[in-house]
Motif scaffolding. Sequence first.
Motif, PDB file in Angstrom:
ATOM      1  N   ILE A   1     -20.897  22.933   3.425  1.00 14.77           N
ATOM      2  CA  ILE A   1     -20.937  22.490   4.815  1.00 14.77           C
ATOM      3  C   ILE A   1     -20.725  20.979   4.911  1.00 14.77           C
ATOM      4  O   ILE A   1     -20.018  20.486   5.809  1.00 14.77           O
ATOM      5  CB  ILE A   1     -22.279  22.913   5.459  1.00 14.77           C
ATOM      6  N   TRP A   2     -21.305  20.238   3.967  1.00 16.22           N
ATOM      7  CA  TRP A   2     -21.127  18.777   3.966  1.00 16.22           C
ATOM      8  C   TRP A   2     -19.665  18.405   3.751  1.00 16.22           C
ATOM      9  O   TRP A   2     -19.144  17.502   4.423  1.00 16.22           O
ATOM     10  CB  TRP A   2     -21.997  18.152   2.880  1.00 16.22           C
ATOM     11  N   ARG A   3     -18.991  19.080   2.829  1.00 13.65           N
ATOM     12  CA  ARG A   3     -17.574  18.783   2.593  1.00 13.65           C
ATOM     13  C   ARG A   3     -16.743  19.095   3.839  1.00 13.65           C
ATOM     14  O   ARG A   3     -15.786  18.382   4.151  1.00 13.65           O
ATOM     15  CB  ARG A   3     -17.038  19.581   1.391  1.00 13.65           C
ATOM     16  N   CYS A   4     -17.100  20.151   4.552  1.00 14.51           N
ATOM     17  CA  CYS A   4     -16.409  20.452   5.811  1.00 14.51           C
ATOM     18  C   CYS A   4     -16.616  19.315   6.811  1.00 14.51           C
ATOM     19  O   CYS A   4     -15.675  18.929   7.526  1.00 14.51           O
ATOM     20  CB  CYS A   4     -16.925  21.767   6.397  1.00 14.51           C
ATOM     21  N   MET A   5     -17.823  18.770   6.864  1.00 13.37           N
ATOM     22  CA  MET A   5     -18.096  17.652   7.768  1.00 13.37           C
ATOM     23  C   MET A   5     -17.245  16.443   7.407  1.00 13.37           C
ATOM     24  O   MET A   5     -16.679  15.771   8.293  1.00 13.37           O
ATOM     25  CB  MET A   5     -19.575  17.286   7.716  1.00 13.37           C
ATOM     26  N   VAL A   6     -17.126  16.152   6.116  1.00 11.13           N
ATOM     27  CA  VAL A   6     -16.328  15.018   5.662  1.00 11.13           C
ATOM     28  C   VAL A   6     -14.866  15.200   6.057  1.00 11.13           C
ATOM     29  O   VAL A   6     -14.206  14.272   6.558  1.00 11.13           O
ATOM     30  CB  VAL A   6     -16.452  14.846   4.129  1.00 11.13           C
ATOM     31  N   ILE A   7     -14.342  16.396   5.861  1.00  7.36           N
ATOM     32  CA  ILE A   7     -12.941  16.672   6.192  1.00  7.36           C
ATOM     33  C   ILE A   7     -12.722  16.586   7.697  1.00  7.36           C
ATOM     34  O   ILE A   7     -11.722  16.017   8.160  1.00  7.36           O
ATOM     35  CB  ILE A   7     -12.531  18.060   5.655  1.00  7.36           C
ATOM     36  N   ALA A   8     -13.655  17.126   8.489  1.00  7.67           N
ATOM     37  CA  ALA A   8     -13.524  17.070   9.950  1.00  7.67           C
ATOM     38  C   ALA A   8     -13.521  15.623  10.439  1.00  7.67           C
ATOM     39  O   ALA A   8     -12.737  15.257  11.320  1.00  7.67           O
ATOM     40  CB  ALA A   8     -14.659  17.853  10.599  1.00  7.67           C
ATOM     41  N   ASN A   9     -14.386  14.785   9.865  1.00  7.23           N
ATOM     42  CA  ASN A   9     -14.471  13.377  10.278  1.00  7.23           C
ATOM     43  C   ASN A   9     -13.218  12.593   9.932  1.00  7.23           C
ATOM     44  O   ASN A   9     -12.913  11.582  10.587  1.00  7.23           O
ATOM     45  CB  ASN A   9     -15.684  12.710   9.629  1.00  7.23           C
TER      46      ASN A   9
ATOM     47  N   MET B   1     -11.230  20.234  14.902  1.00  3.33           N
ATOM     48  CA  MET B   1     -11.883  21.362  15.567  1.00  3.33           C
ATOM     49  C   MET B   1     -11.804  22.639  14.735  1.00  3.33           C
ATOM     50  O   MET B   1     -12.744  23.440  14.717  1.00  3.33           O
ATOM     51  CB  MET B   1     -11.262  21.590  16.941  1.00  3.33           C
ATOM     52  N   LEU B   2     -10.697  22.853  14.050  1.00  4.09           N
ATOM     53  CA  LEU B   2     -10.596  24.006  13.152  1.00  4.09           C
ATOM     54  C   LEU B   2     -11.674  23.948  12.077  1.00  4.09           C
ATOM     55  O   LEU B   2     -12.363  24.940  11.803  1.00  4.09           O
ATOM     56  CB  LEU B   2      -9.215  24.053  12.490  1.00  4.09           C
ATOM     57  N   VAL B   3     -11.834  22.770  11.483  1.00  2.00           N
ATOM     58  CA  VAL B   3     -12.824  22.600  10.415  1.00  2.00           C
ATOM     59  C   VAL B   3     -14.239  22.742  10.965  1.00  2.00           C
ATOM     60  O   VAL B   3     -15.098  23.371  10.332  1.00  2.00           O
ATOM     61  CB  VAL B   3     -12.641  21.244   9.707  1.00  2.00           C
TER      62      VAL B   3
ATOM     63  N   ILE C   1     -11.393  29.058   4.523  1.00  2.00           N
ATOM     64  CA  ILE C   1     -11.445  27.962   3.550  1.00  2.00           C
ATOM     65  C   ILE C   1     -10.044  27.394   3.327  1.00  2.00           C
ATOM     66  O   ILE C   1      -9.862  26.174   3.182  1.00  2.00           O
ATOM     67  CB  ILE C   1     -12.052  28.445   2.217  1.00  2.00           C
ATOM     68  N   GLY C   2      -9.048  28.265   3.312  1.00  2.00           N
ATOM     69  CA  GLY C   2      -7.673  27.799   3.182  1.00  2.00           C
ATOM     70  C   GLY C   2      -7.275  26.873   4.315  1.00  2.00           C
ATOM     71  O   GLY C   2      -6.597  25.850   4.101  1.00  2.00           O
ATOM     72  N   LEU C   3      -7.712  27.181   5.544  1.00  2.00           N
ATOM     73  CA  LEU C   3      -7.428  26.303   6.681  1.00  2.00           C
ATOM     74  C   LEU C   3      -8.065  24.930   6.485  1.00  2.00           C
ATOM     75  O   LEU C   3      -7.440  23.897   6.747  1.00  2.00           O
ATOM     76  CB  LEU C   3      -7.968  26.935   7.969  1.00  2.00           C
ATOM     77  N   VAL C   4      -9.311  24.928   6.010  1.00  2.00           N
ATOM     78  CA  VAL C   4     -10.014  23.652   5.779  1.00  2.00           C
ATOM     79  C   VAL C   4      -9.296  22.848   4.702  1.00  2.00           C
ATOM     80  O   VAL C   4      -9.098  21.629   4.842  1.00  2.00           O
ATOM     81  CB  VAL C   4     -11.480  23.908   5.383  1.00  2.00           C
ATOM     82  N   LEU C   5      -8.895  23.511   3.627  1.00  2.00           N
ATOM     83  CA  LEU C   5      -8.184  22.815   2.549  1.00  2.00           C
ATOM     84  C   LEU C   5      -6.835  22.291   3.032  1.00  2.00           C
ATOM     85  O   LEU C   5      -6.375  21.224   2.600  1.00  2.00           O
ATOM     86  CB  LEU C   5      -7.999  23.751   1.358  1.00  2.00           C
ATOM     87  N   ASN C   6      -6.199  23.039   3.941  1.00  2.00           N
ATOM     88  CA  ASN C   6      -4.920  22.582   4.484  1.00  2.00           C
ATOM     89  C   ASN C   6      -5.102  21.310   5.299  1.00  2.00           C
ATOM     90  O   ASN C   6      -4.289  20.380   5.211  1.00  2.00           O
ATOM     91  CB  ASN C   6      -4.307  23.685   5.355  1.00  2.00           C
TER      92      ASN C   6
ATOM     93  N   PHE D   1       0.832  -1.196   0.000  1.00  2.00           N
ATOM     94  CA  PHE D   1       0.000   0.000   0.000  1.00  2.00           C
ATOM     95  C   PHE D   1       0.874   1.257   0.000  1.00  2.00           C
ATOM     96  O   PHE D   1       1.929   1.306   0.629  1.00  2.00           O
ATOM     97  CB  PHE D   1      -0.926   0.021   1.224  1.00  2.00           C
ATOM     98  N   LYS D   2       0.401   2.255  -0.720  1.00  2.00           N
ATOM     99  CA  LYS D   2       1.120   3.529  -0.805  1.00  2.00           C
ATOM    100  C   LYS D   2       0.207   4.641  -0.308  1.00  2.00           C
ATOM    101  O   LYS D   2      -0.945   4.761  -0.733  1.00  2.00           O
ATOM    102  CB  LYS D   2       1.530   3.801  -2.254  1.00  2.00           C
ATOM    103  N   ASP D   3       0.711   5.425   0.625  1.00  2.00           N
ATOM    104  CA  ASP D   3      -0.062   6.550   1.133  1.00  2.00           C
ATOM    105  C   ASP D   3      -0.089   7.676   0.113  1.00  2.00           C
ATOM    106  O   ASP D   3       0.938   8.017  -0.493  1.00  2.00           O
ATOM    107  CB  ASP D   3       0.547   7.074   2.441  1.00  2.00           C
ATOM    108  N   GLN D   4      -1.274   8.263  -0.074  1.00  2.00           N
ATOM    109  CA  GLN D   4      -1.429   9.403  -0.970  1.00  2.00           C
ATOM    110  C   GLN D   4      -2.115  10.539  -0.239  1.00  2.00           C
ATOM    111  O   GLN D   4      -2.994  10.305   0.602  1.00  2.00           O
ATOM    112  CB  GLN D   4      -2.258   9.017  -2.206  1.00  2.00           C
ATOM    113  N   ASN D   5      -1.722  11.765  -0.556  1.00  2.00           N
ATOM    114  CA  ASN D   5      -2.369  12.931   0.048  1.00  2.00           C
ATOM    115  C   ASN D   5      -3.727  13.170  -0.599  1.00  2.00           C
ATOM    116  O   ASN D   5      -3.901  12.963  -1.807  1.00  2.00           O
ATOM    117  CB  ASN D   5      -1.494  14.174  -0.117  1.00  2.00           C
ATOM    118  N   PHE D   6      -4.672  13.597   0.197  1.00  2.00           N
ATOM    119  CA  PHE D   6      -6.009  13.924  -0.286  1.00  2.00           C
ATOM    120  C   PHE D   6      -6.135  15.438  -0.424  1.00  2.00           C
ATOM    121  O   PHE D   6      -5.530  16.199   0.329  1.00  2.00           O
ATOM    122  CB  PHE D   6      -7.050  13.395   0.700  1.00  2.00           C
ATOM    123  N   PHE D   7      -6.898  15.886  -1.374  1.00  2.00           N
ATOM    124  CA  PHE D   7      -7.208  17.314  -1.507  1.00  2.00           C
ATOM    125  C   PHE D   7      -8.656  17.430  -1.958  1.00  2.00           C
ATOM    126  O   PHE D   7      -9.068  16.770  -2.919  1.00  2.00           O
ATOM    127  CB  PHE D   7      -6.286  18.004  -2.522  1.00  2.00           C
ATOM    128  N   ASP D   8      -9.438  18.259  -1.261  1.00  2.00           N
ATOM    129  CA  ASP D   8     -10.871  18.347  -1.539  1.00  2.00           C
ATOM    130  C   ASP D   8     -11.141  19.341  -2.666  1.00  2.00           C
ATOM    131  O   ASP D   8     -11.422  20.520  -2.426  1.00  2.00           O
ATOM    132  CB  ASP D   8     -11.634  18.736  -0.269  1.00  2.00           C
TER     133      ASP D   8
END
Length: 383
Positions: free
Chosen positions: A302-310, A319-321, A367-372, A9-16
């Motif tokens: 808002i839903w995408r923020c929930m997904v990222i927070a989870n 907590m930031l998200v 939004i930049g914080l959430v994307l980070n 398995f290879k780890d990959q970074n996610f970006f929304d």
Amino acid sequence: MASTKKKKFKDQNFFDYTLLFVVIFLIVFGLVMIYSTSSYEAASDFNDSTLYLRRQLFATILGVFVMAATTLIDYHLWERFSLIGAVVAFVLVLLVLTPLGIEVNGARRWVGIGPLSMQPAEVVKIEVILFCAVLITKMNKKRISSIKGMFTILMLPAIFAVMLWQITNNLSSAIIVGGIAVVMLFVADSDYLKYILALLAVIAVAALVVYVATHWESGSFRLKRVKVWLDPESDPSDTGFQTLQALYAIGSGGIFGKGLGNSMQKLGFLPEAQNDMIFSIICEELGLFGALAVILLFLLLIWRCMVIANNSPDLFGAMLVVGVMAHFAIQVILNIAVVTNTMPNTGISLPFISYGGTSEMFLMAEIGLVLNVSRQIRLRDAM
């Protein structure tokens, strides 16, 4: 013979990218609506129909750089600046009382030096998100659930909320600041009963305020607003004027609207339509279809923020998200509620769509914080 080779398995970074595209669409749509809504007033008052558009575009360009920076800089770095940020926010609010304070339309809520100005309330909102995220991360669940722990987390947001209310006379921002902190605490705490009781208490107080406003003659400006909220036609030429004009705009739009640029209410009937009441012009020009499309976009955000927070790699990121998500949700709900007269009129902008340079830049920073945070989510792919 069955193969016994193990998969690697290879780890990959996610970006929304979904969140990014939603934000870009809202920003572009906001610029279009600001020009459509403000061109007549800008041409009449300043002989320049593009004045508000150009100002918002300048703030948006700066916001793009701010969003890019907060997307690329590791969000853990900001943890070190929570106390410094609190001091800066505190000083900025106090500067409103000095000669640097700027009064616009009877409201003294801005601080300016030369041609540059900013609204300290926007700094306070992002600082409260950062400060609460740091505190919650450093506490264990048992301490968060205690009365002392709740008081510790809510103390600074409460101080800022009172300052915004009393110093800048900005009750809507005070409500948002308090709401952000409560939502973050609610998500971090596992004991929900006390929040249900608190909500019932708030409803009871609101009912009492409505009763007092309707049964007691008072010179209080805010009580008058509550009374006019229940019956806008009781004061159609003063306190209820803006609400009535917004409702006329919404009602005349129908299902598909009059067409982009064809609003009648923006032609001097609805004052400052490009600000807090821009949603009513969207309803008039694009109809119920356009209004629902905008609401669905905010729900997707808002839903995408929930997904990222989870899926956040740590509690601080989550907590930031959650704080950013709470900010957007509360502000959108309050703005649409005010425009549709579901709650008393109080000045509050619609994120990314209403005119306002300071708000635009700080919203993009959030939004930049959430994307980070999303960038640091790890996905595993089989090789």
